[in-house]
Design a protein around this motif. Structure first.
Motif, mmCIF file in Angstrom:
data_model
loop_
_atom_site.group_PDB
_atom_site.id
_atom_site.type_symbol
_atom_site.label_atom_id
_atom_site.label_comp_id
_atom_site.label_asym_id
_atom_site.label_seq_id
_atom_site.Cartn_x
_atom_site.Cartn_y
_atom_site.Cartn_z
ATOM 1 N N PRO A 1 -20.923 -6.927 26.226
ATOM 2 C CA PRO A 1 -22.068 -6.974 25.320
ATOM 3 C C PRO A 1 -23.401 -6.863 26.048
ATOM 4 N N ASP A 2 -24.453 -6.526 25.307
ATOM 5 C CA ASP A 2 -25.828 -6.585 25.818
ATOM 6 C C ASP A 2 -26.003 -5.814 27.121
ATOM 7 N N VAL A 3 -25.539 -4.554 27.097
ATOM 8 C CA VAL A 3 -25.523 -3.719 28.299
ATOM 9 C C VAL A 3 -26.873 -3.017 28.480
ATOM 10 N N VAL B 1 -15.476 -1.186 25.108
ATOM 11 C CA VAL B 1 -16.425 -1.334 24.004
ATOM 12 C C VAL B 1 -17.710 -1.876 24.601
ATOM 13 N N ALA B 2 -18.792 -1.107 24.544
ATOM 14 C CA ALA B 2 -20.065 -1.536 25.136
ATOM 15 C C ALA B 2 -21.139 -1.617 24.055
ATOM 16 N N LEU B 3 -21.784 -2.780 23.952
ATOM 17 C CA LEU B 3 -22.899 -2.930 23.015
ATOM 18 C C LEU B 3 -24.184 -2.840 23.820
ATOM 19 N N VAL B 4 -25.063 -1.898 23.448
ATOM 20 C CA VAL B 4 -26.236 -1.631 24.278
ATOM 21 C C VAL B 4 -27.484 -2.351 23.768
ATOM 22 N N ARG B 5 -28.266 -2.846 24.727
ATOM 23 C CA ARG B 5 -29.507 -3.559 24.407
ATOM 24 C C ARG B 5 -30.585 -2.565 23.975
ATOM 25 N N ALA B 6 -31.388 -2.947 22.996
ATOM 26 C CA ALA B 6 -32.471 -2.091 22.507
ATOM 27 C C ALA B 6 -33.445 -1.774 23.636
ATOM 28 N N ALA B 7 -34.043 -0.599 23.582
ATOM 29 C CA ALA B 7 -35.076 -0.143 24.512
ATOM 30 C C ALA B 7 -34.562 -0.001 25.938
ATOM 31 N N SER B 8 -33.259 0.160 26.123
ATOM 32 C CA SER B 8 -32.708 0.390 27.455
ATOM 33 C C SER B 8 -32.458 1.873 27.709
ATOM 34 N N TRP B 9 -32.339 2.658 26.646
ATOM 35 C CA TRP B 9 -32.201 4.111 26.751
ATOM 36 C C TRP B 9 -33.237 4.755 25.831
#
Lengths: 312, 246
Positions: free
Chosen positions: A113-115, A149-157
């Motif tokens: 999570p929170d990648v 399964v990867a959950l990505v943090r906002a504003a990281s990409w």
């Protein structure tokens, strides 16, 4: 080549902005990106899913609301079986976290999570997270080779740009009824809209008592700034929920964000860390907020408020 | 009732020689904030009529978390030993905790919404799937009539939704959902001496996720410039920055 499945997040009948960032994260792995849209009106929403980097859009027509996590779980299970991805990407949000770890559990997948960073070297995937108030960067590997399964943090990409529509197909999924029954939905009411403010003065636990808020509200009003608050202030009932900045409050990106007596809990940082300039005042020099600020001061916020009022 | 210890790290820190953990000298642990709210919810829901059993997966830090929960008033505690490597994977944690759920057959399983140090929000949903229970996340205002759990689920943007789930069920409790009670000194002494049963995990899945390296991070990617001087200087600086953008 890494084959990715991105699960679009739908909020109030629209594809959320974080979905375009999740597409970007998946596309950076350099393979096919299949974007899934699960909604009662999935066919119509597919048009909003026309983003650069997407190779195919798969729609699942599902009767439940965008908050029905059991429905999402079953839909994504079917999508994983259909698409056979090496990586499943979604945004790190309350809606996604409600089903993603359960999906990993049921399908024997790896879960992270929170990648903030995701890379692929051949078949090997590496993910990075920022933990312990952002003071530590941790790197993760997935040695069993099971899909991740990867959950990505906002504003990281950066968000993927709109593009010409990709090939779209519908997947029929037999969805069992959800065991969670939804009732009344409540939205914050009030004429406060912090998302439109160029300047926000926000108060946290350090304000000490309900009576003390008046001085900060006065400064904000005289400067034409918005008045924000961290979660404990709302929980205590000192300000209405519309003032809350953070994960379950509003997400703001003002030109100047002044955090007064706010320590910088994860929940709060999620709602303000992309502000242009962040000023933090706190009596604790070790407060995590200073790691996210451009300008900081170790000072008593009440004394600073008095000085501000004198200057206005 | 599942709990964990959350770690707070000092502003200067060092890592263990293998680089996969923070040196213990630079961390202090306490019962995770959301877990305190979850314990409080459990105590309020049972209110003398029922039993609150705590379970935590891990080593000594798990035991400390359990004793903190016992101090608040929980009745019993179980620990499932897991190594730090096993704790890095939500599936292994869920498998370990689900053994306790299978043994105890509780009406309601509560967890905190997330650990404040590593914030993954994964234990609750993973455990619900492992134990085959219906679940709701990020809830507050829990109520139960013995057959159905009613709670308010929170979402981004201040939106919340009333939900009902038939028991047995699992819920993850939101930080700040209530005012956690403190135990007295006497409670603390009792909790210190309490026997904590150890449940040996069987058939744990191989971790699918491995933490390979930790490194210091420039938090938030910004470099803070500290204002020197007293409140007058701080106020003047704030005002000049604000006026620049207006």
């Amino acid at each position: 080549m890494t084959r990715s499945l991105v699960v679009a997040e739908i909020v109030d009948g629209a594809v959320s902005p974080l979905t375009a960032e999740a597409v970007s994260a998946a596309a950076s792995l350099g393979g096919d990106v299949v974007l899934a849209v699960v909604d009662p009106d999935a066919g119509a929403l597919a048009a909003q899913a026309a983003l650069a980097g997407v190779t195919e859009v798969v729609t699942v027509t599902a009767p439940g609301t965008d908050r029905d996590h059991e429905q999402m779980l079953h839909a994504v299970e079917a999508l994983v079986a259909d698409v056979a991805p090496q990586v499943v990407v979604a945004g790190f949000t309350i809606r996604s976290t409600a089903w993603a770890a359960a999906l990993a559990e049921r399908l024997d997948l790896a879960f992270v999570p929170d990648v903030v960073s995701l890379t692929a070297a051949g078949a090997e995937i590496t993910a990075e997270r920022s933990i312990y108030d952002g003071r530590v960067r941790a790197e993760y590997a997935f040695p069993t080779g099971r899909p991740v399964v990867a959950l990505v943090r906002a504003a990281s990409w950066p968000p993927a740009e709109p593009a010409a529509a990709s090939a779209t197909r519908a997947l029929d999924v037999d969805l069992p009824p959800s065991r969670v029954r939804a009732g009344e939905l409540t939205r914050p009411s009030g004429d406060v809209d912090l998302t439109g403010s160029d300047v926000i003065f926000a108060v946290g636990r350090g304000v000490g008592s309900e009576e003390n808020i008046a001085a900060f509200a006065d400064i904000a009003r005289r400067l034409g700034a918005g008045l924000g608050a961290s979660r404990p202030i709302i929980d205590a009932g000192w300000l209405p929920a519309v003032h809350q900045v953070g994960q379950t409050g509003v997400t703001v990106k003002p030109k100047v964000y002044v955090a007064l007596g706010i320590s910088g809990a994860l929940h709060h940082l999620a709602g303000m860390q992309n502000s242009k300039t962040i000023i933090a005042v706190n009596t604790n020099e070790d407060a995590p907020i200073f790691g996210y600020a451009d300008v900081g001061a170790v000072a008593d916020i009440h004394e600073v408020a008095e000085q501000l009022q004198a200057l206005l | 009732m599942c709990v964990t210890q959350a770690l707070e790290v000092s502003s200067y820190l060092e890592f263990t020689p293998d680089g996969t953990a923070i040196d213990a000298a630079f961390v202090t642990g306490s019962l995770n904030e959301a877990d305190q709210n979850a314990v409080e919810e459990a105590l309020a829901l049972t209110d003398g009529d029922g039993e609150v059993v705590l379970v935590s997966a891990g080593g000594d830090e798990a035991e400390e978390a359990l004793r903190a929960g016992l101090t608040m008033g929980a009745h019993r505690a179980l620990r499932v030993p897991l190594s730090p490597a096993e704790l890095a994977d939500s599936r292994t944690v869920a498998a370990a905790l689900s053994q306790a759920v299978a043994d105890e057959q509780p009406d309601l399983v509560l967890t905190g919404v997330q650990a404040s140090d590593t914030g993954g929000q994964s234990t609750g949903p993973a455990l619900a799937a492992a134990a085959d229970l219906p679940w709701a996340t990020v809830v507050r205002s829990l109520g139960s009539d013995g057959r159905t759990l009613t709670a308010r689920r929170e979402f981004e943007g201040g939106v919340s939704e009333l939900v009902q789930v038939d028991l047995p069920a699992l819920a993850t409790v939101q930080v700040g959902a209530n005012q956690p009670r403190y135990g007295t000194f006497k409670d603390k002494m009792r909790a210190k001496k309490a026997e904590i049963a150890v449940l040996t995990p069987v058939d744990l899945p191989t971790p699918r996720v491995v933490l390979t390296r930790m490194s210091p991070n420039q938090a938030g990617g910004r470099t803070v410039q500290m204002v020197q001087g007293g409140p007058a200087e701080v106020a003047a600086r704030i005002l000049s920055i604000v006026r620049e953008v207006q």
